[in-house]
Design an enzyme around this catalytic site. Structure first.
Site, short mmCIF file in Angstrom:
data_model
loop_
_atom_site.label_atom_id
_atom_site.label_comp_id
_atom_site.label_asym_id
_atom_site.label_seq_id
_atom_site.Cartn_x
_atom_site.Cartn_y
_atom_site.Cartn_z
N CYS A 383 74.08 18.41 36.74
CA CYS A 383 74.36 17.16 35.90
C CYS A 383 73.50 16.22 35.99
CB CYS A 383 75.77 16.94 36.46
SG CYS A 383 76.81 16.07 35.28
N HIS A 520 78.88 21.77 36.49
CA HIS A 520 78.79 22.08 37.86
C HIS A 520 79.21 23.33 38.46
CE1 HIS A 520 78.56 17.65 39.05
NE2 HIS A 520 79.26 17.39 37.84
N GLU A 522 78.84 24.66 41.09
CA GLU A 522 79.42 24.75 42.68
C GLU A 522 80.80 24.88 42.72
OE1 GLU A 522 78.06 22.11 40.96
OE2 GLU A 522 78.66 20.17 41.81
N1 GLN Z 1 76.29 10.08 35.67
C1 GLN Z 1 76.04 10.90 34.85
C2 GLN Z 1 76.86 10.82 33.60
O1 GLN Z 1 77.90 10.46 33.66
C3 GLN Z 1 75.98 12.42 35.42
C4 GLN Z 1 77.16 12.62 36.10
C5 GLN Z 1 77.38 13.58 37.09
O2 GLN Z 1 76.29 14.03 37.73
N2 GLN Z 1 78.45 14.21 37.50
O3 GLN Z 1 76.57 11.81 32.64
#
Ligand code: GLN
Length: 549
Positions: A383, A520, A522
Site C-alpha cells: 500500500c 493488503h 497480509e
Molecule cells: N496513505 C495512503 C493512501 O491513503 C496509503 C494507505 C495505506 O497504506 N493503507 O492511499
C-alpha cells in the site's frame, strides 16, 4: 435450534486476549466438525475503528466486503474458516446510528426511545443476524466488565438467554489470576470482583477462563468456584504461551472444548488437531532463521501491524524458517548518510515497507527503498510502501526529481501517486467518486477487488494464476499519466484492476525480489494457508541471507 451462542466477556483488565481465546475456541469447535460464526461488539462511540489512531486501537482490519473492523477479526479469520463481513463487528456508535435513523424515519412514532428496549433490541438483532446459519456463534464483547460503555451490550446478552432458551446460550468470562511474587501466591480476588460485577447485572458465567502465567492448582480453582458460584470443573487456566498458535492446543489440554460441547449439549467426536500440532512444531523447531526489517512509523507498537507480523510468521512456516522481525524507525533513517544507512541495515535479509498514513518518516522510507533497490535486497512494499516505491523509482530512475505522492506534497511537479477520483465498489455494483473535500469516515477504496496479473512476473510466479482478489484500504493510487514514462525507465506494472486501469502491482526486473502492491495481502494470510507473496518474499530473503555464507 440454530445457532447456539457463546458470549465471551472480559474482566479485571483489558488486553487479556479475549479475541485470541474466542478464536482458539472457534478453531477447537471447527476441529470437531462444527460450523462456527464469530462476531465482535465494541463499546466505543466511533461508528467503526477506521478513523481511530492505530496508536490507540491497533491495526484496522479490513474484510472482503470492505468493513473497517477491530483487529480481533484478524485473529478470527486466521484461526477459523468463519466468513466475516460488515455484520461481524458492531460498535456502540453504529448501533446508535441505526436507532437514531429509525427514530428520524418515524419507526418508533409515539414512543420514547430508550436504551432498554430500543438500543438493546437493536443489539440483539445485530447478534441474531451477525453470523448466519452455523452450529455455534461466538460473540466477543469488547472492553472490560464494569465499564460504563459496555452496559447496554451486557444487558442485551443477558436478555438473549431468555429469548432463545438457556440451553442455547453459554457465557464465558475471561479474567486475570496474577501471581504475586512477594506473597508467593496466585490471587483470585480480582476474578471474584469481576464476576461479582457480572452477576450484579444478572449474568452468571458458565465458564471462567483464567489468564495466568502458570497452571492454576485445584485449590485455586475451588476457591474461584466457591466465590463465583460455578463448579470447579468449569474453571480453566488460559496459560501464557510462546506462540499464539499454541492457544488452541493449550486450551484443549485444559479441557475447555469438552466442557463447552457438554454444556451446549452438542455431540461431536474428539477434535482433530494434527494440523495445529504441525504448525506449532514448525514454529518452535525451524530449520533456519531470517531477519526482516519493517520500516515504519508506529515502530514501537507491534499492535498496529498485527496481520503483517502474523503473515510474515506464516511465510516463515512455509519456508521452515523462523522470521525475526526488526522494527526500523523510518524517521531515524532520514538523518543518516548512505554509509550509516548501509551499516544500520547490514544484518537485514529482506526489507518490508508497510501501509501507513501521514507524512512522518516518509523520506526515511524512501531511503530504505533506494537502498534495497540498488543493493539488491529483497523488497516488499504494501500500500503506502508500494506508493513510495513508485516515488523512489520516479525520482532516481526516471529523472522525475521531486516526484512525490500528492498526499505528502500537493505542490509536487510530478504527482506520481495522486488522489483516486473514481473507482468501483468491492462488489462491482457502484461507481464511487471523491475529491479533496470528501468526509473521512468509511470513504476509502475498501475491500476485495479483482486483479489481473502479467505472466512472467514475481507476482504471477507466487500466485500461480493470473486472476486474484485482494483487499484494499487507501485513498491514493498510481497516477496513470506517468505510467509510460515510468515503464519506459524499467518499472513494470504486473498487476492491474480487472476492468479499470488502476495499477495494483509494480515490480522491477534484474532484482532478486522487488514487489510493491497497492492492496493488503497480509489480511488474508493464515497459518494453514500462508499468503503466496509472503511465502515468496521470505524465500527470497532467506536466499539473500545465505548469499555470502
Ligand atoms: N496513505 C495512503 C493512501 O491513503 C496509503 C494507505 C495505506 O497504506 N493503507 O492511499
Amino acid at each position: 435450534m440454530k445457532p447456539k451462542f457463546i458470549f465471551v466477556t472480559g474482566g479485571v483488565i483489558s488486553s487479556l486476549g479475549k479475541g485470541l481465546a474466542a478464536s482458539a475456541l472457534g478453531a477447537l469447535l471447527e476441529a470437531r466438525n462444527l460450523t462456527i460464526g464469530i462476531q465482535k461488539l465494541d463499546p466505543y462511540l466511533n461508528v467503526d475503528p477506521g478513523t481511530m489512531s492505530p496508536f490507540q486501537h491497533g491495526e484496522v482490519f479490513v474484510t472482503d466486503d470492505g468493513a473497517e473492523t477491530d483487529l480481533d477479526l484478524g485473529h478470527y479469520e486466521r484461526f477459523t474458516n468463519a466468513v466475516l463481513s460488515k455484520k461481524s463487528n458492531y460498535t456502540t456508535g453504529k448501533i446508535y446510528d441505526a436507532v437514531l435513523a429509525k427514530e428520524r424515519r418515524g419507526d418508533y412514532l409515539g414512543g420514547t426511545v430508550q436504551v432498554i428496549p430500543h438500543i438493546t433490541d437493536e443489539i440483539k438483532a445485530c447478534i441474531r443476524g451477525g453470523t448466519g446459519n452455523v452450529d455455534v456463534a461466538l460473540v466477543e464483547i469488547g472492553g472490560t466488565v464494569g465499564d460504563i460503555e459496555s452496559q447496554p451490550f451486557l444487558e442485551a446478552i443477558r436478555q438473549f438467554r431468555y429469548d432463545i432458551g438457556p440451553e442455547n446460550v453459554l457465557y464465558i468470562h475471561l479474567t486475570l489470576v496474577p501471581y504475586i511474587k512477594t506473597a508467593g501466591e496466585l490471587k483470585t480476588k480480582p476474578t471474584q470482583h469481576s464476576v461479582k460485577e457480572l452477576r450484579s447485572i444478572g449474568i452468571q458465567p458458565d465458564i471462567i477462563l483464567c489468564r495466568s502465567d502458570r497452571p492454576l492448582p485445584l485449590e485455586i480453582k475451588k476457591k474461584i468456584s466457591l466465590f463465583c458460584n460455578i463448579p470447579p470443573e468449569a474453571v480453566f487456566t488460559a496459560q501464557d504461551v510462546d506462540s499464539i498458535y499454541e492457544v488452541p492446543l493449550s486450551l484443549h489440554r485444559e479441557g475447555l472444548d469438552d466442557k463447552v460441547v457438554e454444556l451446549l449439549n452438542i455431540w461431536t467426536g474428539a477434535p482433530r488437531l494434527d494440523t495445529w500440532q504441525q504448525i506449532v512444531r514448525k514454529i518452535k523447531d525451524p530449520e533456519s532463521e531470517v531477519t526482516i526489517g519493517i520500516v515504519g512509523k508506529y515502530t514501537a507498537l507491534t499492535e498496529s501491524y498485527k496481520s503483517l507480523n502474523e503473515a510474515l510468521v506464516h511465510g516463515g512456516i512455509a519456508n521452515n524458517t523462523r522470521v525475526k522481525l526488526e522494527y526500523i524507525d523510518s524517521e531515524q533513517l532520514e538523518k543518516m548518510d548512505e554509509e550509516q544507512l548501509a551499516a544500520h541495515l547490514a544484518g537485514i535479509d529482506g526489507i518490508l515497507v508497510p501501509g501507513g498514513f501521514g507524512n512522518r518518516g516518509i523520506e526515511g522510507k524512501i531511503k530504505a527503498i533506494a537502498y534495497a533497490r540498488s543493493q539488491r535486497v529483497p523488497l516488499f512494499g504494501i500500500c503506502l510502501g508500494m506508493q513510495l516505491m513508485v516515488v523512489e523509482f520516479a525520482r532516481h530512475c526516471a529523472g522525475l526529481e521531486r516526484a512525490n505522492s500528492a498526499e505528502f506534497d500537493p505542490e509536487t511537479p510530478y504527482p506520481v501517486i495522486y488522489l483516486m477520483k473514481e473507482w468501483t465498489s468491492h462488489d462491482g455494483t457502484r461507481t464511487i467518486t471523491q475529491d479533496e473535500n470528501t468526509p473521512k469516515g468509511g470513504t476509502m477504496r475498501l475491500g476485495a477487488h479483482p486483479c489481473r496479473l502479467q505472466p512472467d512476473s514475481f507476482a504471477y510466479r507466487a500466485y500461480g494464476t493470473g486472476e486474484i482478489s485482494e483487499r484494499h484500504r487507501h485513498r491514493y493510487e498510481f497516477n496513470n499519466q506517468f505510467r509510460d514514462r515510468l515503464t519506459a525507465s524499467g518499472l513494470q506494472v504486473t498487476g492491474t484492476h480487472a476492468d479499470r486501469q488502476l495499477v495494483e502491482i509494480v515490480e522491477i526486473k534484474d532484482h532478486p525480489w522487488y514487489l510493491g502492491c497497492q492492496f493488503h495481502p497480509e489480511f488474508t494470510s493464515k497459518p494453514m494457508k500462508p499468503h503466496p507473496l509472503f511465502v515468496e518474499f521470505i524465500k527470497a530473503s532467506l536466499a539473500h541471507g545465505r548469499r555470502d555464507g
